[in-house]
Design a protein around this motif. Structure first.
Motif, PDB file in Angstrom:
ATOM      1  N   GLN A  34       9.702   6.237   8.541  1.00  0.00           N
ATOM      2  CA  GLN A  34      10.485   5.997   7.325  1.00  0.00           C
ATOM      3  C   GLN A  34       9.666   5.221   6.294  1.00  0.00           C
ATOM      4  OE1 GLN A  34      13.394   7.406   6.541  1.00  0.00           O
ATOM      5  NE2 GLN A  34      13.133   8.481   8.492  1.00  0.00           N
ATOM      6  N   ALA A  35       8.797   4.331   6.773  1.00  0.00           N
ATOM      7  CA  ALA A  35       7.933   3.592   5.856  1.00  0.00           C
ATOM      8  C   ALA A  35       6.911   4.526   5.210  1.00  0.00           C
ATOM      9  CB  ALA A  35       7.226   2.457   6.596  1.00  0.00           C
ATOM     10  N   LEU A  36       6.373   5.480   5.977  1.00  0.00           N
ATOM     11  CA  LEU A  36       5.449   6.460   5.411  1.00  0.00           C
ATOM     12  C   LEU A  36       6.135   7.265   4.310  1.00  0.00           C
ATOM     13  CD1 LEU A  36       3.733   7.876   8.657  1.00  0.00           C
ATOM     14  CD2 LEU A  36       2.772   6.237   7.038  1.00  0.00           C
ATOM     15  N   GLY A 259      -4.387   7.356   0.416  1.00  0.00           N
ATOM     16  CA  GLY A 259      -4.160   7.069   1.827  1.00  0.00           C
ATOM     17  C   GLY A 259      -2.774   6.489   2.038  1.00  0.00           C
ATOM     18  N   ILE A 260      -2.026   7.085   2.967  1.00  0.00           N
ATOM     19  CA  ILE A 260      -0.670   6.639   3.285  1.00  0.00           C
ATOM     20  C   ILE A 260      -0.652   6.124   4.718  1.00  0.00           C
ATOM     21  CG2 ILE A 260       1.733   7.385   3.595  1.00  0.00           C
ATOM     22  CD1 ILE A 260       0.900   7.401   0.683  1.00  0.00           C
ATOM     23  N   GLY A 261      -0.060   4.933   4.920  1.00  0.00           N
ATOM     24  CA  GLY A 261       0.058   4.391   6.265  1.00  0.00           C
ATOM     25  C   GLY A 261      -0.796   3.151   6.468  1.00  0.00           C
ATOM     26  N   PRO A 262      -0.540   2.410   7.553  1.00  0.00           N
ATOM     27  CA  PRO A 262      -1.305   1.190   7.825  1.00  0.00           C
ATOM     28  C   PRO A 262      -2.782   1.493   8.002  1.00  0.00           C
ATOM     29  CG  PRO A 262       0.020   1.817   9.729  1.00  0.00           C
ATOM     30  CD  PRO A 262       0.457   2.688   8.598  1.00  0.00           C
ATOM     31  N   SER A 263      -3.618   0.710   7.333  1.00  0.00           N
ATOM     32  CA  SER A 263      -5.086   0.784   7.346  1.00  0.00           C
ATOM     33  C   SER A 263      -5.641   1.928   6.502  1.00  0.00           C
ATOM     34  CB  SER A 263      -5.651   0.894   8.780  1.00  0.00           C
ATOM     35  OG  SER A 263      -5.588   2.227   9.270  1.00  0.00           O
ATOM     36  N   GLU A 270     -12.389   4.862  -9.689  1.00  0.00           N
ATOM     37  CA  GLU A 270     -12.816   3.557 -10.195  1.00  0.00           C
ATOM     38  C   GLU A 270     -12.416   2.412  -9.268  1.00  0.00           C
ATOM     39  OE1 GLU A 270     -11.115   3.181 -14.055  1.00  0.00           O
ATOM     40  OE2 GLU A 270     -12.456   4.659 -14.978  1.00  0.00           O
ATOM     41  N   ILE A 271     -11.318   2.602  -8.544  1.00  0.00           N
ATOM     42  CA  ILE A 271     -10.773   1.532  -7.699  1.00  0.00           C
ATOM     43  C   ILE A 271     -10.582   2.046  -6.280  1.00  0.00           C
ATOM     44  CG2 ILE A 271      -8.783   0.019  -7.293  1.00  0.00           C
ATOM     45  CD1 ILE A 271      -8.314   0.035 -10.326  1.00  0.00           C
ATOM     46  N   ARG A 272     -10.985   1.245  -5.312  1.00  0.00           N
ATOM     47  CA  ARG A 272     -10.654   1.508  -3.916  1.00  0.00           C
ATOM     48  C   ARG A 272      -9.521   0.568  -3.515  1.00  0.00           C
ATOM     49  NH1 ARG A 272     -13.451   5.091  -1.566  1.00  0.00           N
ATOM     50  NH2 ARG A 272     -15.593   5.551  -2.192  1.00  0.00           N
ATOM     51  N   GLN A 273      -8.621   1.062  -2.701  1.00  0.00           N
ATOM     52  CA  GLN A 273      -7.584   0.193  -2.172  1.00  0.00           C
ATOM     53  C   GLN A 273      -7.324   0.569  -0.727  1.00  0.00           C
ATOM     54  OE1 GLN A 273      -4.402   1.252  -4.978  1.00  0.00           O
ATOM     55  NE2 GLN A 273      -3.261   2.184  -3.291  1.00  0.00           N
ATOM     56  N   TRP A 274      -6.826  -0.390   0.040  1.00  0.00           N
ATOM     57  CA  TRP A 274      -6.567  -0.125   1.449  1.00  0.00           C
ATOM     58  C   TRP A 274      -5.344  -0.913   1.897  1.00  0.00           C
ATOM     59  CZ3 TRP A 274     -10.746  -2.420  -0.731  1.00  0.00           C
ATOM     60  CH2 TRP A 274     -10.930  -3.781  -0.493  1.00  0.00           C
ATOM     61  N   ASN A 275      -4.581  -0.288   2.780  1.00  0.00           N
ATOM     62  CA  ASN A 275      -3.366  -0.906   3.298  1.00  0.00           C
ATOM     63  C   ASN A 275      -3.678  -1.839   4.460  1.00  0.00           C
ATOM     64  OD1 ASN A 275      -1.779   0.503   1.503  1.00  0.00           O
ATOM     65  ND2 ASN A 275      -1.188   2.101   2.960  1.00  0.00           N
ATOM     66  N   ILE A 276      -2.780  -2.758   4.682  1.00  0.00           N
ATOM     67  CA  ILE A 276      -2.927  -3.705   5.775  1.00  0.00           C
ATOM     68  C   ILE A 276      -2.943  -2.947   7.114  1.00  0.00           C
ATOM     69  CG2 ILE A 276      -0.420  -4.094   6.008  1.00  0.00           C
ATOM     70  CD1 ILE A 276      -1.114  -7.056   6.580  1.00  0.00           C
ATOM     71  N   ALA A 277      -3.805  -3.392   8.029  1.00  0.00           N
ATOM     72  CA  ALA A 277      -3.937  -2.738   9.338  1.00  0.00           C
ATOM     73  C   ALA A 277      -3.057  -3.444  10.364  1.00  0.00           C
ATOM     74  CB  ALA A 277      -5.394  -2.736   9.781  1.00  0.00           C
ATOM     75  N   ASN A 278      -1.764  -3.428  10.100  1.00  0.00           N
ATOM     76  CA  ASN A 278      -0.792  -4.069  10.984  1.00  0.00           C
ATOM     77  C   ASN A 278       0.534  -3.328  10.807  1.00  0.00           C
ATOM     78  OD1 ASN A 278       1.529  -5.995  11.489  1.00  0.00           O
ATOM     79  ND2 ASN A 278      -0.151  -7.261  12.262  1.00  0.00           N
ATOM     80  N   ASN A 279       0.996  -2.672  11.869  1.00  0.00           N
ATOM     81  CA  ASN A 279       2.182  -1.823  11.746  1.00  0.00           C
ATOM     82  C   ASN A 279       3.416  -2.597  11.296  1.00  0.00           C
ATOM     83  OD1 ASN A 279       0.540   0.207  12.617  1.00  0.00           O
ATOM     84  ND2 ASN A 279       1.602   0.574  14.558  1.00  0.00           N
ATOM     85  N   ALA A 280       3.683  -3.732  11.930  1.00  0.00           N
ATOM     86  CA  ALA A 280       4.889  -4.505  11.624  1.00  0.00           C
ATOM     87  C   ALA A 280       4.869  -5.017  10.188  1.00  0.00           C
ATOM     88  CB  ALA A 280       5.035  -5.659  12.609  1.00  0.00           C
ATOM     89  N   LYS A 281       3.721  -5.567   9.755  1.00  0.00           N
ATOM     90  CA  LYS A 281       3.616  -6.098   8.390  1.00  0.00           C
ATOM     91  C   LYS A 281       3.665  -4.964   7.368  1.00  0.00           C
ATOM     92  CE  LYS A 281       1.128 -10.327   9.623  1.00  0.00           C
ATOM     93  NZ  LYS A 281      -0.130 -11.097   9.472  1.00  0.00           N
ATOM     94  N   TYR A 282       3.085  -3.826   7.722  1.00  0.00           N
ATOM     95  CA  TYR A 282       3.139  -2.662   6.833  1.00  0.00           C
ATOM     96  C   TYR A 282       4.588  -2.224   6.618  1.00  0.00           C
ATOM     97  CZ  TYR A 282       2.979   2.268   5.498  1.00  0.00           C
ATOM     98  OH  TYR A 282       3.214   3.473   4.879  1.00  0.00           O
ATOM     99  N   ILE A 283       5.332  -2.077   7.709  1.00  0.00           N
ATOM    100  CA  ILE A 283       6.734  -1.655   7.627  1.00  0.00           C
ATOM    101  C   ILE A 283       7.555  -2.649   6.807  1.00  0.00           C
ATOM    102  CG2 ILE A 283       8.842  -1.289   8.977  1.00  0.00           C
ATOM    103  CD1 ILE A 283       6.987  -0.254  11.260  1.00  0.00           C
ATOM    104  N   GLN A 284       7.367  -3.925   7.108  1.00  0.00           N
ATOM    105  CA  GLN A 284       8.129  -4.969   6.418  1.00  0.00           C
ATOM    106  C   GLN A 284       7.870  -4.942   4.911  1.00  0.00           C
ATOM    107  OE1 GLN A 284       7.080  -8.947   7.612  1.00  0.00           O
ATOM    108  NE2 GLN A 284       9.032  -9.819   6.949  1.00  0.00           N
ATOM    109  N   SER A 285       6.607  -4.778   4.526  1.00  0.00           N
ATOM    110  CA  SER A 285       6.255  -4.760   3.109  1.00  0.00           C
ATOM    111  C   SER A 285       6.847  -3.545   2.400  1.00  0.00           C
ATOM    112  CB  SER A 285       4.731  -4.764   2.952  1.00  0.00           C
ATOM    113  OG  SER A 285       4.368  -4.780   1.595  1.00  0.00           O
TER     114      SER A 285
END
Length: 373
Positions: A34-36, A259-263, A270-285
């Protein structure tokens, strides 16, 4: 054109060499899905209307997803972005997941390409890696996929580890050729920090990897692929003419991707970005409508060096004109720093393009680092 990568961070068990972000617990799988879905919707303006031509399910083990879950994610993407009608849609899969029922279910999805993680056709090698599947399943999974109408298949192999003799490596390659797949990704075994393999080596329970063995098996790989008519279009990737992975090729050619999903990582030129590599924190955010990302604005030097690193790895080579678009007259500097490699015949030059020779491919990272601005 652009691409979307979905990171599915679940595995049945941990391979000893893997340092990707994943969990062996499926406890929060539904919440993660659901977070994805929600992140895809939150990122609907990322490409600013550009068309998506590739979608890639990576991980982790995306083949753990049910067909309905895959369709949910793909429907969300097409509902939030413009996707071309003939998009390349790849699913990474473990051989043990691709039974007859699963393949028949996957036929009811838009997935049209498999990346099957075989690694070896020898049981002792697979056990050493702590893979879930066995050699018989590896071969059978490819044949089953083909029998069920999936024609665009790539298989992954690993070389350069202690158990892999030259004879076994030749057997693995011949088996792939017999299976008549369109694409092969082959990687030298790398010992990543904080993996079980690294711990085993540090405790002297396993021997270290042998660079000479890896180089010899890489040369054998390149020769065998050339003999069978495969194009060596990127250092670790080979394909029958016209069957290169559009998604992965776009990474090396500087195409935008989300990129979709943790990590998961994203890049918009021009910009690189990356998601947090933690499932619980990713979902919560994501549940609070916040993207759990860090960003990096690429400087001119960053963009020059990234182009050098990625383009040299490919059969399309490093184009001096593209380098000058990033920074005026930068090709003059590169011609000077590249001269020693031209003299060693590690690099070849044709018109305005630098290519790695077969010998040069053995030193790709070193050459790129020496050419960096």
């Amino acid at each position: 054109m652009a691409g979307v990568y979905l990171h599915i961070p679940f595995c049945k068990q941990a391979c000893h060499y893997c340092d990707f972000h994943f969990s062996t617990s499926l406890k929060y799988k539904d919440e993660l899905l659901q977070a994805l879905v929600k992140e895809i919707q939150l990122q609907k303006d990322y490409f600013k209307g550009e068309t998506i031509e590739t979608i890639y399910f990576g991980g982790g083990t995306p083949s753990l997803l049910k067909a309905g879950e895959i369709n949910l994610l793909l429907d969300t993407i097409t509902g939030s972005h413009t996707v071309t009608t003939n998009a390349e849609i790849t699913l990474e899969a473990n051989p043990d997941d691709l039974d007859k029922a699963k393949l028949q279910a996957l036929r009811q999805t838009p997935v049209n390409r498999f990346s099957i993680g075989i690694q070896s056709f020898f049981d002792d090698d697979l056990q050493w890696m702590n893979r879930v599947h066995r050699a018989g399943e590896a071969e059978a999974s490819v044949k089953r996929a083909q029998d069920n109408g999936f024609e665009n298949i790539t298989v992954d192999l690993i070389y350069g580890y202690p158990l892999l003799t030259e004879q076994k490596w030749k057997h693995n390659l011949n088996k792939v050729f017999e299976l008549d797949v369109q694409h092969v990704s082959a990687y030298s075994m790398t010992v990543e920090p904080k993996t079980p393999l690294a711990a085993f080596i540090n405790k002297k329970k396993q021997p270290a990897m042998n660079d000479q063995q890896s180089a010899e098996q890489f040369n054998l790989l390149m020769d065998a692929m050339q003999t069978k008519g495969f194009e060596h279009y990127e250092i670790s990737n080979f394909c029958k003419p016209g069957h290169y992975s559009k998604h992965n090729a776009n990474y090396w050619r500087g195409v935008k991707y989300l990129g979709i999903g943790p990590s998961a990582h994203s890049y918009n030129g021009e910009i690189r970005q990356w998601n947090i590599a933690n499932n619980a924190k990713y979902i919560q955010s994501i549940q609070t409508n916040n993207l759990p990302t860090e960003t990096e604005l690429l400087t001119e030097t960053d963009r020059l060096n990234e182009y050098i690193m990625t383009s040299l790895r490919t059969m399309w080579g490093l184009d001096m004109d593209k380098l000058n678009i990033i920074a005026a007259a930068s090709s003059n500097v590169l011609l000077k720093t590249g001269q020693p490699f031209l003299e060693k015949e590690w690099i070849a030059q044709k018109n305005n393009i630098f290519y790695l020779t077969q010998t040069g491919k053995l030193y790709a990272d070193h050459i790129a680092a020496e050419l960096f601005f």
